[in-house]
Write a protein that holds these residues in place. Structure first.
Motif, PDB file in Angstrom:
ATOM      1  N   GLY A 248       1.148  -1.148   0.137  1.00 54.63           N
ATOM      2  CA  GLY A 248       0.270   0.199  -0.019  1.00 54.63           C
ATOM      3  C   GLY A 248       0.500   1.159   0.207  1.00 54.63           C
ATOM      4  N   SER A 249       2.294   1.194   0.682  1.00 56.85           N
ATOM      5  CA  SER A 249       3.115   2.183   0.914  1.00 56.85           C
ATOM      6  C   SER A 249       3.953   2.742  -0.581  1.00 56.85           C
ATOM      7  CB  SER A 249       4.253   2.035   2.045  1.00 56.85           C
ATOM      8  OG  SER A 249       4.743   3.076   1.097  1.00 56.85           O
ATOM      9  N   ILE A 250       4.152   1.486  -1.461  1.00 57.04           N
ATOM     10  CA  ILE A 250       4.384   1.477  -2.752  1.00 57.04           C
ATOM     11  C   ILE A 250       3.404   2.235  -3.979  1.00 57.04           C
ATOM     12  CG2 ILE A 250       5.561   0.528  -5.038  1.00 57.04           C
ATOM     13  CD1 ILE A 250       6.634  -1.826  -2.762  1.00 57.04           C
ATOM     14  N   GLU A 251       2.326   1.877  -3.491  1.00 60.68           N
ATOM     15  CA  GLU A 251       0.563   1.954  -4.203  1.00 60.68           C
ATOM     16  C   GLU A 251       0.878   3.890  -4.084  1.00 60.68           C
ATOM     17  OE1 GLU A 251      -3.732   1.628  -5.353  1.00 60.68           O
ATOM     18  OE2 GLU A 251      -2.351   0.288  -3.862  1.00 60.68           O
ATOM     19  N   ALA A 252       1.230   4.734  -2.689  1.00 63.93           N
ATOM     20  CA  ALA A 252       0.512   5.801  -2.806  1.00 63.93           C
ATOM     21  C   ALA A 252       1.796   6.758  -3.030  1.00 63.93           C
ATOM     22  CB  ALA A 252       0.880   5.737  -1.150  1.00 63.93           C
ATOM     23  N   VAL A 253       2.787   5.633  -3.035  1.00 64.50           N
ATOM     24  CA  VAL A 253       4.354   6.804  -3.604  1.00 64.50           C
ATOM     25  C   VAL A 253       3.956   7.101  -5.029  1.00 64.50           C
ATOM     26  CG1 VAL A 253       6.845   6.743  -3.823  1.00 64.50           C
ATOM     27  CG2 VAL A 253       5.740   6.096  -1.826  1.00 64.50           C
ATOM     28  N   SER A 254       3.403   6.014  -5.658  1.00 63.67           N
ATOM     29  CA  SER A 254       3.062   6.069  -7.225  1.00 63.67           C
ATOM     30  C   SER A 254       2.968   7.022  -7.374  1.00 63.67           C
ATOM     31  CB  SER A 254       3.077   4.724  -7.856  1.00 63.67           C
ATOM     32  OG  SER A 254       1.482   3.653  -6.986  1.00 63.67           O
ATOM     33  N   GLY A 255       1.459   7.520  -6.380  1.00 63.69           N
ATOM     34  CA  GLY A 255       0.643   8.229  -7.159  1.00 63.69           C
ATOM     35  C   GLY A 255       1.372   9.776  -6.935  1.00 63.69           C
ATOM     36  N   VAL A 256       2.653  10.460  -7.070  1.00 71.43           N
ATOM     37  CA  VAL A 256       3.288  11.094  -6.465  1.00 71.43           C
ATOM     38  C   VAL A 256       4.503  12.025  -7.371  1.00 71.43           C
ATOM     39  CG1 VAL A 256       4.658  12.907  -4.669  1.00 71.43           C
ATOM     40  CG2 VAL A 256       1.962  11.963  -3.991  1.00 71.43           C
ATOM     41  N   LYS A 257       4.037  12.479  -8.263  1.00 76.44           N
ATOM     42  CA  LYS A 257       5.673  12.398  -9.341  1.00 76.44           C
ATOM     43  C   LYS A 257       6.787  12.945  -8.413  1.00 76.44           C
ATOM     44  CE  LYS A 257       7.120  15.164 -13.794  1.00 76.44           C
ATOM     45  NZ  LYS A 257       6.273  16.261 -14.516  1.00 76.44           N
ATOM     46  N   GLY A 258       7.686  12.143  -8.596  1.00 76.32           N
ATOM     47  CA  GLY A 258       8.757  12.716  -8.399  1.00 76.32           C
ATOM     48  C   GLY A 258       9.159  12.069  -7.127  1.00 76.32           C
ATOM     49  N   ALA A 259       8.335  10.959  -6.384  1.00 80.56           N
ATOM     50  CA  ALA A 259       8.355  10.720  -5.408  1.00 80.56           C
ATOM     51  C   ALA A 259       8.938   8.764  -5.278  1.00 80.56           C
ATOM     52  CB  ALA A 259       7.405  10.365  -4.508  1.00 80.56           C
ATOM     53  N   TRP A 260      10.065   8.324  -4.435  1.00 77.83           N
ATOM     54  CA  TRP A 260      10.109   7.157  -4.609  1.00 77.83           C
ATOM     55  C   TRP A 260       9.689   6.478  -3.786  1.00 77.83           C
ATOM     56  CZ3 TRP A 260      12.367   5.471  -8.967  1.00 77.83           C
ATOM     57  CH2 TRP A 260      13.194   7.017  -9.941  1.00 77.83           C
ATOM     58  N   ALA A 261       9.474   5.300  -3.686  1.00 79.74           N
ATOM     59  CA  ALA A 261       9.358   3.770  -2.722  1.00 79.74           C
ATOM     60  C   ALA A 261      10.541   3.117  -2.504  1.00 79.74           C
ATOM     61  CB  ALA A 261       8.154   2.901  -2.755  1.00 79.74           C
ATOM     62  N   ILE A 262      11.015   2.273  -1.439  1.00 79.02           N
ATOM     63  CA  ILE A 262      12.728   1.489  -1.330  1.00 79.02           C
ATOM     64  C   ILE A 262      11.751  -0.174  -0.550  1.00 79.02           C
ATOM     65  CG2 ILE A 262      14.187   1.115  -0.387  1.00 79.02           C
ATOM     66  CD1 ILE A 262      14.817   3.800   0.329  1.00 79.02           C
ATOM     67  N   GLY A 263      12.032  -0.724  -1.706  1.00 74.70           N
ATOM     68  CA  GLY A 263      11.158  -2.411  -1.118  1.00 74.70           C
ATOM     69  C   GLY A 263      11.668  -3.108  -0.054  1.00 74.70           C
ATOM     70  N   VAL A 264      10.753  -4.083  -0.135  1.00 76.61           N
ATOM     71  CA  VAL A 264      12.187  -4.672   1.369  1.00 76.61           C
ATOM     72  C   VAL A 264      11.815  -5.797   1.140  1.00 76.61           C
ATOM     73  CG1 VAL A 264       9.717  -5.223   2.713  1.00 76.61           C
ATOM     74  CG2 VAL A 264      12.375  -4.644   3.514  1.00 76.61           C
ATOM     75  N   ASP A 265      12.983  -6.815   1.961  1.00 78.72           N
ATOM     76  CA  ASP A 265      12.435  -8.960   1.813  1.00 78.72           C
ATOM     77  C   ASP A 265      12.964  -9.579   0.163  1.00 78.72           C
ATOM     78  OD1 ASP A 265      12.384  -8.820   4.237  1.00 78.72           O
ATOM     79  OD2 ASP A 265      10.503  -8.567   4.143  1.00 78.72           O
ATOM     80  N   SER A 266      11.890  -8.936  -0.759  1.00 76.68           N
ATOM     81  CA  SER A 266      11.638  -9.727  -2.228  1.00 76.68           C
ATOM     82  C   SER A 266      12.653  -8.085  -3.192  1.00 76.68           C
ATOM     83  CB  SER A 266      10.372 -10.012  -2.546  1.00 76.68           C
ATOM     84  OG  SER A 266      10.113 -11.053  -1.609  1.00 76.68           O
ATOM     85  N   ASP A 267      12.740  -8.517  -3.705  1.00 78.17           N
ATOM     86  CA  ASP A 267      12.887  -7.623  -5.003  1.00 78.17           C
ATOM     87  C   ASP A 267      11.920  -7.056  -6.131  1.00 78.17           C
ATOM     88  OD1 ASP A 267      13.622  -6.046  -7.379  1.00 78.17           O
ATOM     89  OD2 ASP A 267      15.382  -6.748  -8.225  1.00 78.17           O
ATOM     90  N   GLN A 268      11.568  -6.019  -5.232  1.00 79.97           N
ATOM     91  CA  GLN A 268       9.641  -5.669  -5.457  1.00 79.97           C
ATOM     92  C   GLN A 268       9.313  -4.956  -7.009  1.00 79.97           C
ATOM     93  OE1 GLN A 268       8.584  -4.184  -2.152  1.00 79.97           O
ATOM     94  NE2 GLN A 268       7.558  -5.303  -1.560  1.00 79.97           N
ATOM     95  N   TYR A 269      10.581  -4.460  -7.802  1.00 78.99           N
ATOM     96  CA  TYR A 269       9.760  -3.991  -8.725  1.00 78.99           C
ATOM     97  C   TYR A 269      10.133  -5.264  -9.624  1.00 78.99           C
ATOM     98  CZ  TYR A 269      11.814  -2.360 -13.259  1.00 78.99           C
ATOM     99  OH  TYR A 269      11.940  -1.562 -14.752  1.00 78.99           O
ATOM    100  N   ASN A 270      10.090  -6.442  -9.673  1.00 86.99           N
ATOM    101  CA  ASN A 270      10.026  -7.560 -10.259  1.00 86.99           C
ATOM    102  C   ASN A 270       9.179  -8.285  -9.537  1.00 86.99           C
ATOM    103  OD1 ASN A 270      12.121  -7.417 -12.625  1.00 86.99           O
ATOM    104  ND2 ASN A 270      13.694  -8.352 -10.982  1.00 86.99           N
ATOM    105  N   ILE A 271       8.166  -8.138  -9.152  1.00 85.50           N
ATOM    106  CA  ILE A 271       6.772  -9.036  -8.566  1.00 85.50           C
ATOM    107  C   ILE A 271       5.965  -8.295  -9.315  1.00 85.50           C
ATOM    108  CG2 ILE A 271       5.503  -9.288  -6.866  1.00 85.50           C
ATOM    109  CD1 ILE A 271       8.090 -10.485  -6.292  1.00 85.50           C
ATOM    110  N   PRO A 272       5.207  -9.486  -9.775  1.00 81.65           N
ATOM    111  CA  PRO A 272       3.990  -9.396 -10.884  1.00 81.65           C
ATOM    112  C   PRO A 272       3.038  -8.682 -10.616  1.00 81.65           C
ATOM    113  CG  PRO A 272       5.071 -11.622 -11.303  1.00 81.65           C
ATOM    114  CD  PRO A 272       5.692 -10.598  -9.798  1.00 81.65           C
TER     115      PRO A 272
END
Length: 352
Positions: A248-272
């Protein structure tokens, strides 16, 4: 069985404080029944039992990492895989029963995913001395247990360095799923990494739940709300160590231009399941639970079960920052420098 040296007394004390909480991973699932039955015939292989943290397989984070390790082992060695999933409302008796059910059904090895199982693993392992147990994120006392732990604070330090170098507002955030000693390690390392890199950067900290309320690891809506609040308050990089709540945190960040999320445990960039948000995921602090689980199952398969404590550190590749997306390529030299200093002991990363 071969024995491996225990953690230092300080680390054991830290782990001992964390007996009532779960590790990072969780999702919204509340099913205490088998979330997956056999994944093979069981002929010529081993019977692997997995007792997940709240949410189990599908959390896109901690539990999924453990699942990947078990899947790899099951595919390589044959046999079957049985998965049981915890509930947020679990009592100690519930955890003990879950492990007992797996042992009674002949599963060996049995992996307890999350340090909330520490007490129950010791109890059940003593009753089943011929069964090999794996415990993630805590150190057990029983002789037939492999305690699989990580230096989360070291990986989180690097996440803090990345956040400090990428923020344009000198303002970042940390969201913890549940206020426990384990998650405090993530916070401590992250904050230290930020401050060592740029003391001017402000670090907001928020925990979703406290005490024995583990729903903070399984509430994406609450994670989104917390991140939205931080973004509104001026933060532009947010690191969440909160299981599926972090989605949910990643989703919130994605809605703000210029903001970044940092994932945890798994490489969340590659999670379908997070694909539509991936261009907002700066990096992930990968915790290689899958490696620890696979190593343990492999040792049992080979007839030489690991016991004692296996500490997966930054130096050993137990934790790391993912590079998927190429978003940290420009700061990689500085991250490599920080990693080198941690590995050689120049930088001592705090755990609280």
């Amino acid at each position: 069985m071969r024995r491996v040296a225990k953690l230092s007394a300080a680390c054991i004390a830290t782990a001992a404080l964390a007996l009532t909480a779960t590790a990072c991973g969780s999702t919204s699932s509340e099913d205490d029944s088998s979330s997956s039955a056999s994944a093979g015939s069981g002929k010529g292989g081993i019977k692997i039992g997995l007792a997940y943290d709240v949410g189990g397989r599908g959390d896109r984070s901690f539990n999924d990492s453990a699942a990947r390790g078990a899947d790899k082992a099951q595919k390589e060695f044959g046999g079957s895989l049985k998965e049981l999933t915890a509930k947020s409302s679990d009592t100690e008796a519930d955890r003990e029963q879950r492990l007992t059910d797996l042992a009674d059904a002949g599963y060996n090895p049995i992996v307890a995913v999350g340090f909330s199982y520490a007490t129950s693993v010791d109890k059940v392992a003593a009753k089943y001395p011929k069964v090999s147990f794996g415990l993630i994120d805590a150190v057990a006392n029983a002789k037939n247990v492999d305690s699989i732990t990580f230096t989360e604070e070291q990986g989180s330090y690097l996440a803090g360095v990345a956040a400090a170098l990428k923020t344009k507002k000198d303002h970042v955030g940390f969201i913890g799923g549940v206020d426990t000693p384990l998650i405090k390690k993530f916070e401590a390392g992250y904050a230290q990494g930020v401050k060592d890199t740029n003391p001017k950067v402000k670090v907001d900290v928020q925990y979703l739940t406290h005490g024995s309320d583990f729903s903070g690891f399984a509430d994406p809506a609450k994670g989104k709300e917390a991140a939205s609040g931080m973004l509104d308050n001026g933060a532009d990089v947010i690191y969440a160590a909160a299981g599926s709540s972090g989605n949910g945190s990643i989703e919130a960040v994605s809605g703000v231009k210029g903001a970044w999320a940092i994932g945890v445990d798994s490489d969340q960039y590659n999670i379908p399941g997070l694909a539509k948000f991936k261009n907002s995921i700066l990096t992930s602090m990968v915790k290689n639970v899958d490696v620890g689980v696979y190593d343990f199952i492999k040792s049992v398969h080979e007839g030489k079960p690991l016991t004692g404590n296996q500490l997966y550190s930054l130096a050993k590749g137990g934790v790391a920052l993912s590079t998927s997306g190429g978003f940290i390529d420009d700061i990689q030299p500085k991250l490599d420098e920080a990693k080198k200093k941690i590995v050689d002991g120049t930088i001592k990363v705090k755990t609280s």
